[in-house]
Design a protein around this motif. Structure first.
Motif: not given
Length: 267
Positions: A55-65, A120-133
């Motif tokens: 498939g197509t690799p998943f990527t975060l939008p610009a400014g989110v890490v 509840s077999y795959v519940n993921l904690l995804i810690p994100l940060r928006n670095t933009l204003s």
């Protein structure tokens, strides 16, 4: 001779215009990526089939890490704020088990935002940060697969699109629930690390996503204080987990499952 050219030129220009339009339509058609027509139980990276997810690799939008690893350190039960409830379920080993969840709002160090759908077999904690204003919207498309880093745990399959908005300059802790894509592998645990996978191109998965795309299946669509909504969510996620396993580990959707999904579609 000049007179003949004067009559011929408009016709040539018309022909050239038609040819350019035809090539343009043909070019647009080529841009569409074909779906992968794997048979059920033979999809790379899912079930017991070796290989890489397609498939197509998943990527975060610009400014989110990501500010930490993605882990199985998320508890979907914290979403519900209703009376204690016991229920029965059949384990993967075929035994009847009892589970009691005290659905109480717990004080947490960080606020968690609950999205997605799963058993509840795959519940993921995804810690994100928006670095933009400015605020940023993050979209997880249907058929997104988040991959176990080691391959020892179940890969997570998202059946319905999730959209979250992260305020400007903020951290955002997302609990994303997904369906298990490998029935024989272990549940995502607190110490299990996950990495971005792909937006799948597997036709069987995309067809299932399309069947339920307008239906109420994601946890954020259910009231956290309604016992009836909890029961409905439990029913829907049990049905859809069976459907995913029939595709990833079995021989394809059974007629019984298709009928049950059709009933769901009519509700």
């Amino acid at each position: 001779m000049k007179k003949n050219l004067k009559h011929v030129m408009p016709k040539l220009m018309l022909f050239a215009g038609i040819l350019i339009m035809a090539l343009s339509f043909n070019s647009c058609g080529k841009e569409k990526k074909p779906k992968s027509n794997y048979e059920a139980g033979q999809i790379p990276g899912l079930g017991n089939t070796p290989g890489n997810l397609t498939g197509t690799p998943f990527t975060l939008p610009a400014g989110v890490v990501l500010i930490e690893d993605i882990t199985g350190n998320a508890y979907q039960g914290n979403y519900w704020n209703i009376a204690e409830k016991a229920y029965f379920y059949i384990s993967k080993a075929g035994t009847i088990e009892t589970s009691t969840l005290a659905f109480l709002t717990r004080a947490q160090e960080k606020p968690i935002h609950y999205f997605g759908s799963g058993r509840s077999y795959v519940n993921l904690l995804i810690p994100l940060r928006n670095t933009l204003s400015t605020s940023v919207t993050v979209t997880f498309p249907e058929a997104t697969i988040i991959r176990s880093q080691t391959g020892d745990c179940q890969n997570g399959v998202l059946l319905k699109k999730v959209v979250v908005t992260i305020p400007a300059g903020s951290d955002y802790y997302l609990c994303l629930s997904l369906y298990c894509g490998n029935a024989s592998k272990g549940t995502a645990g607190y110490d299990d690390i996950y990495v971005w996978g792909v937006v799948s191109d597997v036709k069987l998965l995309l067809d299932l996503c399309n069947m339920i795309k307008n239906k109420k299946i994601n946890i954020e669509e259910f009231s956290s204080t309604s016992s009836n909504d909890y029961d409905a969510y439990y029913h829907v996620t049990t049905l859809l987990q069976d459907a995913v396993w029939e595709i990833t580990d079995g021989n394809g959707l059974t007629q019984e499952t298709i009928n049950a999904i059709n009933v769901l579609l009519n509700n």
